[in-house]
Design a protein around this motif. Structure first.
Motif, PDB file in Angstrom:
ATOM      1  N   MET A  12       0.822  -1.213   0.000  1.00  0.00           N
ATOM      2  CA  MET A  12       0.000   0.000   0.000  1.00  0.00           C
ATOM      3  C   MET A  12       0.855   1.262   0.000  1.00  0.00           C
ATOM      4  O   MET A  12       0.490   2.261  -0.607  1.00  0.00           O
ATOM      5  CB  MET A  12      -0.928   0.013   1.210  1.00  0.00           C
ATOM      6  N   THR A  13       2.004   1.256   0.667  1.00  0.00           N
ATOM      7  CA  THR A  13       2.808   2.468   0.723  1.00  0.00           C
ATOM      8  C   THR A  13       3.275   2.876  -0.667  1.00  0.00           C
ATOM      9  O   THR A  13       3.255   4.066  -1.012  1.00  0.00           O
ATOM     10  CB  THR A  13       4.019   2.272   1.652  1.00  0.00           C
ATOM     11  N   LEU A  14       3.692   1.920  -1.466  1.00  0.00           N
ATOM     12  CA  LEU A  14       4.115   2.232  -2.829  1.00  0.00           C
ATOM     13  C   LEU A  14       2.930   2.690  -3.673  1.00  0.00           C
ATOM     14  O   LEU A  14       3.067   3.562  -4.538  1.00  0.00           O
ATOM     15  CB  LEU A  14       4.795   1.015  -3.462  1.00  0.00           C
ATOM     16  N   THR A  71       7.821  -0.580   1.886  1.00  0.00           N
ATOM     17  CA  THR A  71       8.522   0.703   1.897  1.00  0.00           C
ATOM     18  C   THR A  71       8.020   1.583   3.030  1.00  0.00           C
ATOM     19  O   THR A  71       6.862   1.506   3.432  1.00  0.00           O
ATOM     20  CB  THR A  71       8.338   1.427   0.559  1.00  0.00           C
ATOM     21  N   LEU A  72       8.900   2.443   3.522  1.00  0.00           N
ATOM     22  CA  LEU A  72       8.593   3.308   4.664  1.00  0.00           C
ATOM     23  C   LEU A  72       8.495   4.759   4.224  1.00  0.00           C
ATOM     24  O   LEU A  72       9.127   5.176   3.255  1.00  0.00           O
ATOM     25  CB  LEU A  72       9.679   3.182   5.739  1.00  0.00           C
ATOM     26  N   ARG A  73       7.705   5.518   4.955  1.00  0.00           N
ATOM     27  CA  ARG A  73       7.604   6.950   4.726  1.00  0.00           C
ATOM     28  C   ARG A  73       8.853   7.645   5.268  1.00  0.00           C
ATOM     29  O   ARG A  73       9.263   7.433   6.406  1.00  0.00           O
ATOM     30  CB  ARG A  73       6.354   7.495   5.438  1.00  0.00           C
ATOM     31  N   GLY A  74       9.439   8.475   4.455  1.00  0.00           N
ATOM     32  CA  GLY A  74      10.603   9.211   4.870  1.00  0.00           C
ATOM     33  C   GLY A  74      10.257  10.575   5.442  1.00  0.00           C
ATOM     34  O   GLY A  74       9.086  10.851   5.720  1.00  0.00           O
ATOM     35  N   ALA A  84      -2.842   3.853   7.389  1.00  0.00           N
ATOM     36  CA  ALA A  84      -2.618   4.948   6.442  1.00  0.00           C
ATOM     37  C   ALA A  84      -2.551   6.305   7.123  1.00  0.00           C
ATOM     38  O   ALA A  84      -1.870   7.213   6.648  1.00  0.00           O
ATOM     39  CB  ALA A  84      -3.724   4.948   5.390  1.00  0.00           C
ATOM     40  N   GLN A  85      -3.254   6.454   8.238  1.00  0.00           N
ATOM     41  CA  GLN A  85      -3.266   7.723   8.962  1.00  0.00           C
ATOM     42  C   GLN A  85      -1.888   8.023   9.535  1.00  0.00           C
ATOM     43  O   GLN A  85      -1.438   9.169   9.543  1.00  0.00           O
ATOM     44  CB  GLN A  85      -4.323   7.688  10.068  1.00  0.00           C
ATOM     45  N   THR A  86      -1.207   6.998  10.038  1.00  0.00           N
ATOM     46  CA  THR A  86       0.148   7.158  10.550  1.00  0.00           C
ATOM     47  C   THR A  86       1.138   7.375   9.415  1.00  0.00           C
ATOM     48  O   THR A  86       2.030   8.231   9.499  1.00  0.00           O
ATOM     49  CB  THR A  86       0.551   5.926  11.384  1.00  0.00           C
ATOM     50  N   PHE A  87       0.984   6.614   8.344  1.00  0.00           N
ATOM     51  CA  PHE A  87       1.829   6.815   7.168  1.00  0.00           C
ATOM     52  C   PHE A  87       1.691   8.238   6.645  1.00  0.00           C
ATOM     53  O   PHE A  87       2.675   8.860   6.230  1.00  0.00           O
ATOM     54  CB  PHE A  87       1.439   5.807   6.080  1.00  0.00           C
ATOM     55  N   GLY A  88       0.469   8.763   6.665  1.00  0.00           N
ATOM     56  CA  GLY A  88       0.230  10.109   6.178  1.00  0.00           C
ATOM     57  C   GLY A  88      -0.176  10.153   4.727  1.00  0.00           C
ATOM     58  O   GLY A  88       0.306  10.991   3.955  1.00  0.00           O
ATOM     59  N   LEU A 148      11.099   6.745  12.892  1.00  0.00           N
ATOM     60  CA  LEU A 148      10.911   5.529  12.097  1.00  0.00           C
ATOM     61  C   LEU A 148       9.404   5.312  11.958  1.00  0.00           C
ATOM     62  O   LEU A 148       8.736   4.875  12.896  1.00  0.00           O
ATOM     63  CB  LEU A 148      11.550   4.322  12.787  1.00  0.00           C
ATOM     64  N   ASN A 149       8.878   5.656  10.791  1.00  0.00           N
ATOM     65  CA  ASN A 149       7.435   5.565  10.555  1.00  0.00           C
ATOM     66  C   ASN A 149       7.132   4.275   9.797  1.00  0.00           C
ATOM     67  O   ASN A 149       7.338   4.179   8.583  1.00  0.00           O
ATOM     68  CB  ASN A 149       6.967   6.783   9.752  1.00  0.00           C
ATOM     69  N   PHE A 150       6.606   3.277  10.524  1.00  0.00           N
ATOM     70  CA  PHE A 150       6.260   1.998   9.918  1.00  0.00           C
ATOM     71  C   PHE A 150       4.783   1.933   9.517  1.00  0.00           C
ATOM     72  O   PHE A 150       4.251   0.843   9.297  1.00  0.00           O
ATOM     73  CB  PHE A 150       6.586   0.843  10.880  1.00  0.00           C
TER      74      PHE A 150
END
Length: 291
Positions: free
Chosen positions: A1-3, A26-29, A47-51, A71-73
């Motif tokens: 989902m992150t990609l 993949t992680l949010r930078g 998704a809310q934490t990922f942003g 470190l946003n997982f």
């Protein structure tokens, strides 16, 4: 989902995606050094934490406020059952100074008499009912079962799902060895706990994200954490999204029937900021003790 977020909305937000050894998503930078003299904060959530669709998610804002590495997982569709099986992620989390865990949806990592989770995310395999044996999205499964099952059985199914969710969260919390803070973040406050003999509609049991999370669920999950922060409200959800390259308003077509034009698909940038501010004092206190 992150990609996927990058592919559909990189014109709205720069996600600075990167990878870490042993982590299969993949992680949010931005990516920070894993080792330094400065404090570090890890984040688990959906998704809310990922942003998603947001330039400044609350983990990044909080890290900036506290001069801490982040470190946003966060991963879209994740539930507690997903993270409890991610040993590499847990190892990284336990190397940080503290961890913030979002109250995720009980519709993710689903395990009950009618369905089982597929990879701890949003898809489920149906064990009973008209779609037995099929793999479908969790929200579609509950919609179908709400129409198929008698009222009492559907209420019992939601109750069973919540109980499993609480047990999954208990396991996840036990695997986190650093100070840990739970954060409930969403447009609405936790759902009211409704008895089977009360008048209720199906959506009053399911609700918006985090789905099926009632006041009693938050209270019980909170017992596994050092502190709980609640951050909710609809302010800012009506604001239109903007293309970061052209400065014009933009829409994102997610399906034939669903197009996103405003910050109402996940949580608004305003609520991201409110959440970071709500977490500032408790996290600062934790970090102060560990300096």
């Amino acid at each position: 989902m992150t990609l996927n977020y990058h592919m559909e909305s990189s014109h709205v937000a720069e996600y600075d995606l990167y990878t870490l050894p042993g982590v299969d998503f993949t992680l949010r930078g931005p990516q920070w050094p894993l080792h330094a003299s400065t404090p570090s904060i890890s984040f688990l959530g959906a998704a809310q934490t990922f942003g998603a669709f947001c330039k400044y998610p609350f983990p990044n804002l909080l890290g900036e406020m506290l001069s801490a590495r982040v470190l946003n997982f966060g991963r879209g569709g994740a539930g507690p059952g997903f993270y409890s099986k991610q040993q590499a992620v847990l190892d990284y989390v336990n190397s940080t100074d503290c961890c913030v865990v979002q109250v995720m949806s009980a519709r993710s990592s689903v395990e009950n008499a009618y369905m089982s989770t597929v990879e701890g995310l949003t898809k489920v395999e149906m064990l009973q009912g008209s779609k037995k044996g099929q793999i479908i999205l969790g929200h579609a499964a509950y919609k179908d079962l709400a129409n198929e099952l008698p009222r009492e059985e559907f209420h019992a199914l939601v109750a069973e799902t919540r109980e499993t969710f609480i047990k999954q969260f208990e396991l996840l919390a036990s695997q986190i060895t650093v100070p840990k803070i739970l954060v409930y973040v969403g447009r609405n406050a936790p759902l009211k706990d409704l008895a089977v003999d009360e008048k209720w509609q199906n959506n009053e049991l399911i609700g918006l994200h985090p789905h099926m999370i009632s006041e009693s669920v938050v209270a019980r999950v909170s017992e596994f954490f050092d502190q709980t922060i609640l951050s909710h409200g609809a302010l800012g959800f009506d604001q239109k999204m903007m293309n970061r390259f052209t400065g014009e308003n933009v829409s994102i077509k997610r399906s034939e029937t669903y197009t996103v034009t405003r910050h109402n698909a996940y949580i608004s940038p305003y609520l991201q900021t409110k959440t970071a501010l709500s977490l500032y004092r408790p996290i600062n206190e934790v970090l102060a003790k560990r300096r």
